[in-house]
Write a protein that holds these residues in place. Structure first.
Motif, PDB file in Angstrom:
ATOM      1  N   ARG A 281      -2.142 -11.901   6.510  1.00  0.00           N
ATOM      2  CA  ARG A 281      -1.836 -10.585   7.059  1.00  0.00           C
ATOM      3  C   ARG A 281      -1.031  -9.745   6.084  1.00  0.00           C
ATOM      4  N   GLY A 282      -1.237  -8.438   6.154  1.00  0.00           N
ATOM      5  CA  GLY A 282      -0.443  -7.534   5.345  1.00  0.00           C
ATOM      6  C   GLY A 282      -1.137  -6.214   5.100  1.00  0.00           C
ATOM      7  N   VAL A 283      -0.629  -5.495   4.112  1.00  0.00           N
ATOM      8  CA  VAL A 283      -1.232  -4.235   3.673  1.00  0.00           C
ATOM      9  C   VAL A 283      -2.228  -4.564   2.573  1.00  0.00           C
ATOM     10  N   PHE A 284      -3.482  -4.212   2.771  1.00  0.00           N
ATOM     11  CA  PHE A 284      -4.524  -4.544   1.813  1.00  0.00           C
ATOM     12  C   PHE A 284      -4.886  -3.371   0.908  1.00  0.00           C
ATOM     13  N   ALA A 285      -4.629  -2.141   1.344  1.00  0.00           N
ATOM     14  CA  ALA A 285      -5.011  -0.981   0.536  1.00  0.00           C
ATOM     15  C   ALA A 285      -4.192   0.232   0.959  1.00  0.00           C
ATOM     16  N   VAL A 286      -3.960   1.115  -0.007  1.00  0.00           N
ATOM     17  CA  VAL A 286      -3.347   2.408   0.273  1.00  0.00           C
ATOM     18  C   VAL A 286      -4.121   3.487  -0.468  1.00  0.00           C
ATOM     19  N   ALA A 287      -4.005   4.703   0.036  1.00  0.00           N
ATOM     20  CA  ALA A 287      -4.574   5.875  -0.640  1.00  0.00           C
ATOM     21  C   ALA A 287      -3.596   7.022  -0.476  1.00  0.00           C
ATOM     22  N   PHE A 288      -3.322   7.728  -1.575  1.00  0.00           N
ATOM     23  CA  PHE A 288      -2.431   8.882  -1.550  1.00  0.00           C
ATOM     24  C   PHE A 288      -3.194  10.099  -2.031  1.00  0.00           C
ATOM     25  N   ARG A 289      -3.128  11.190  -1.248  1.00  0.00           N
ATOM     26  CA  ARG A 289      -3.791  12.420  -1.669  1.00  0.00           C
ATOM     27  C   ARG A 289      -2.873  13.274  -2.530  1.00  0.00           C
ATOM     28  N   ASP A 290      -1.583  12.967  -2.544  1.00  0.00           N
ATOM     29  CA  ASP A 290      -0.593  13.585  -3.429  1.00  0.00           C
ATOM     30  C   ASP A 290       0.598  12.633  -3.469  1.00  0.00           C
ATOM     31  N   ARG A 291       1.711  13.074  -3.998  1.00  0.00           N
ATOM     32  CA  ARG A 291       2.869  12.191  -4.133  1.00  0.00           C
ATOM     33  C   ARG A 291       3.507  11.840  -2.791  1.00  0.00           C
ATOM     34  N   ALA A 292       3.212  12.596  -1.747  1.00  0.00           N
ATOM     35  CA  ALA A 292       3.897  12.412  -0.475  1.00  0.00           C
ATOM     36  C   ALA A 292       3.040  11.757   0.600  1.00  0.00           C
ATOM     37  N   HIS A 293       1.778  12.178   0.717  1.00  0.00           N
ATOM     38  CA  HIS A 293       0.974  11.828   1.879  1.00  0.00           C
ATOM     39  C   HIS A 293       0.042  10.650   1.584  1.00  0.00           C
ATOM     40  N   GLY A 294       0.262   9.566   2.333  1.00  0.00           N
ATOM     41  CA  GLY A 294      -0.521   8.368   2.100  1.00  0.00           C
ATOM     42  C   GLY A 294      -0.946   7.681   3.382  1.00  0.00           C
TER      43      GLY A 294
ATOM     44  N   GLN B  47      -7.589  -1.872  -4.309  1.00  0.00           N
ATOM     45  CA  GLN B  47      -6.724  -0.788  -3.852  1.00  0.00           C
ATOM     46  C   GLN B  47      -5.349  -1.278  -3.429  1.00  0.00           C
ATOM     47  N   CYS B  48      -4.926  -2.425  -3.945  1.00  0.00           N
ATOM     48  CA  CYS B  48      -3.558  -2.888  -3.696  1.00  0.00           C
ATOM     49  C   CYS B  48      -2.586  -2.285  -4.704  1.00  0.00           C
ATOM     50  N   LEU B  49      -3.098  -1.552  -5.681  1.00  0.00           N
ATOM     51  CA  LEU B  49      -2.281  -0.819  -6.645  1.00  0.00           C
ATOM     52  C   LEU B  49      -2.982   0.510  -6.893  1.00  0.00           C
ATOM     53  N   VAL B  50      -2.338   1.611  -6.493  1.00  0.00           N
ATOM     54  CA  VAL B  50      -2.960   2.926  -6.649  1.00  0.00           C
ATOM     55  C   VAL B  50      -1.940   3.910  -7.193  1.00  0.00           C
ATOM     56  N   SER B  51      -2.429   4.931  -7.890  1.00  0.00           N
ATOM     57  CA  SER B  51      -1.545   5.937  -8.488  1.00  0.00           C
ATOM     58  C   SER B  51      -1.939   7.327  -8.012  1.00  0.00           C
ATOM     59  N   SER B  52      -0.998   8.258  -8.158  1.00  0.00           N
ATOM     60  CA  SER B  52      -1.246   9.659  -7.862  1.00  0.00           C
ATOM     61  C   SER B  52      -0.418  10.488  -8.824  1.00  0.00           C
ATOM     62  N   GLY B  53      -1.083  11.359  -9.578  1.00  0.00           N
ATOM     63  CA  GLY B  53      -0.363  12.149 -10.554  1.00  0.00           C
ATOM     64  C   GLY B  53      -0.056  11.362 -11.807  1.00  0.00           C
ATOM     65  N   ALA B  54       0.922  11.828 -12.552  1.00  0.00           N
ATOM     66  CA  ALA B  54       1.190  11.293 -13.884  1.00  0.00           C
ATOM     67  C   ALA B  54       2.043  10.035 -13.885  1.00  0.00           C
ATOM     68  N   LYS B  55       2.847   9.802 -12.827  1.00  0.00           N
ATOM     69  CA  LYS B  55       3.797   8.692 -12.899  1.00  0.00           C
ATOM     70  C   LYS B  55       3.946   7.891 -11.606  1.00  0.00           C
ATOM     71  N   ASP B  56       3.483   8.398 -10.467  1.00  0.00           N
ATOM     72  CA  ASP B  56       3.696   7.704  -9.200  1.00  0.00           C
ATOM     73  C   ASP B  56       2.651   6.626  -8.974  1.00  0.00           C
ATOM     74  N   VAL B  57       3.116   5.463  -8.494  1.00  0.00           N
ATOM     75  CA  VAL B  57       2.226   4.343  -8.246  1.00  0.00           C
ATOM     76  C   VAL B  57       2.772   3.532  -7.082  1.00  0.00           C
ATOM     77  N   TRP B  58       1.853   2.953  -6.270  1.00  0.00           N
ATOM     78  CA  TRP B  58       2.226   2.165  -5.105  1.00  0.00           C
ATOM     79  C   TRP B  58       1.557   0.799  -5.166  1.00  0.00           C
ATOM     80  N   LEU B  59       2.302  -0.236  -4.728  1.00  0.00           N
ATOM     81  CA  LEU B  59       1.845  -1.622  -4.733  1.00  0.00           C
ATOM     82  C   LEU B  59       1.983  -2.171  -3.316  1.00  0.00           C
ATOM     83  N   THR B  60       0.909  -2.770  -2.785  1.00  0.00           N
ATOM     84  CA  THR B  60       0.930  -3.273  -1.411  1.00  0.00           C
ATOM     85  C   THR B  60       1.127  -4.784  -1.386  1.00  0.00           C
TER      86      THR B  60
END
Length: 372
Positions: free
Chosen positions: A257-270, A211-224
């Motif tokens: 130390r750092g961010v190990f995982a992210v989760a987004f329920r839509d393009r804004a809220h994570g 979960q260090c790389l997650v996507s939401s929708g067709a084009k948005d993606v986040w890297l921790t």
């Protein structure tokens, strides 16, 4: 199976999506916006109705950091010694569908489209980083990528749909390296790094939960990231071509130390979770939230009490989520602002599906499903 911990304390799912949303969060409102009495009333409504994590018998003691939940009945897990298991009956039985001659591979992520098609990532320096793909439920596997750059080390996978996906690795020549596929993982290419911000000294990713790389929708993606003086979250709106970087509030300043995982329920809220993965080190700021797509992050007012490596939103809820780590599972009912430990079992990763199937996996062959 015997449920782990006090099952009455795991305030998570109810039968039916509408009931879940109604019980966990008042319709049309965020729990964080209600009074303390309202929040307490919501928790009391959930408490006592619900079962908890139910361990399944996987027949192995390998560590599973890769997890792909397809439904309440179907899930895949991937782990050490090149192990891949699949269930189609809710975890009552698991089938070993490991790739042949893969015992030396460390599988840290797996993404599944259904019970037959899945893509798994092996991590490590140089040729240890590979991507494997199956179209027949794991009966056969095809190696679709093998890293030939000794400087590269890949950590995580994500897919936007059944065709388009990315894999992310640690920096090479001062920038995080990203692979792209447009054919469901059959072929991969290294994306140009012109739109990638420079990595900070010592910055890298963590292959802890897929979960260090997650996507939401067709084009948005986040890297921790972690390992540097600041733990960051990078965001792309165009499937990895260009990125922006934002500082998180999670522990930093050390390679552990750092961010190990992210989760987004839509393009804004994570939600971001992490901390210091060393058992003898405290992680007092192990979670943060964003409401603007990751441009800014706010520390959780009451974070989980220790390092957490996995996080997921509960289906059909705008404010409920689970975070997991070696020392327990935590629940939030207010979008990540406050957390409460609800189970003491050790898990590394967690994933939920729209049909109310939630799964967790971790050390010593532990895989559990949130029971009903």
């Amino acid at each position: 199976m015997k449920a782990m911990g006090n099952t009455r304390r795991l305030m998570a799912l109810v039968t039916g999506g509408a009931a879940l949303a109604a019980v966990l969060v008042a319709p049309g409102a965020h729990a964080a916006q209600g009074t303390e009495a309202e929040s307490a009333s919501q928790e009391a409504a959930v408490r006592g109705r619900l079962p908890g994590w139910r361990l399944t018998d996987t027949g192995t003691d390998v560590r599973f950091r890769g997890l792909a939940a397809v439904s309440r009945s179907t899930a895949w897990v991937a782990g050490s010694q090149g192990t891949v298991l699949r269930t189609s009956d809710g975890g009552r039985t698991w089938r070993d569908v490991s790739p042949p001659d893969a015992a030396d591979l460390e599988l840290r992520d797996i993404e599944a489209f259904d019970g037959r098609r899945a893509v798994a990532l092996a991590i490590g320096e140089g040729e240890a980083s590979r991507v494997l793909r199956t179209e027949d439920g794991g009966a056969t596997w095809t190696e679709s990528f093998r890293n030939t750059d000794p400087r590269a080390f890949f950590n995580c996978l994500t897919f936007f749909d059944s065709r388009h996906g990315l894999a992310a690795g640690d920096p090479v020549d001062g920038k995080f390296r990203v692979l792209s596929t447009a054919d469901g993982g059959r072929s991969w290419r290294v994306l140009p790094d012109a739109g990638m911000p420079a990595a900070l000294p010592g910055e890298a990713g963590f292959a802890a939960s897929g979960q260090c790389l997650v996507s939401s929708g067709a084009k948005d993606v986040w890297l921790t990231t972690g390992g540097a003086e600041t733990a960051r979250v990078l965001h792309s709106r165009d499937r990895g071509l260009t990125w922006t970087a934002s500082a998180s509030t999670l522990p930093a300043g050390d390679p552990a130390r750092g961010v190990f995982a992210v989760a987004f329920r839509d393009r804004a809220h994570g939600i971001a979770v992490g901390g210091d993965y060393r058992a003898d080190q405290a992680s007092p700021q192990a979670a943060a939230v964003t409401g603007d797509g990751g441009r800014s992050w706010r520390q959780s007012a009451t974070p989980p009490p220790a390092y957490r490596s996995g996080v997921t939103w509960l289906p059909h809820s705008r404010t409920a989520a689970l975070a997991v780590g070696p020392t327990g599972t935590d629940l939030t009912l207010d979008g990540g602002r406050t957390w409460r430990t609800v189970d003491p079992g050790s898990y590394d990763t967690v994933d939920c599906t729209l049909d109310l199937g939630c799964w967790a996996a971790g050390e010593k062959g532990r895989v559990a499903r949130l029971g009903f």
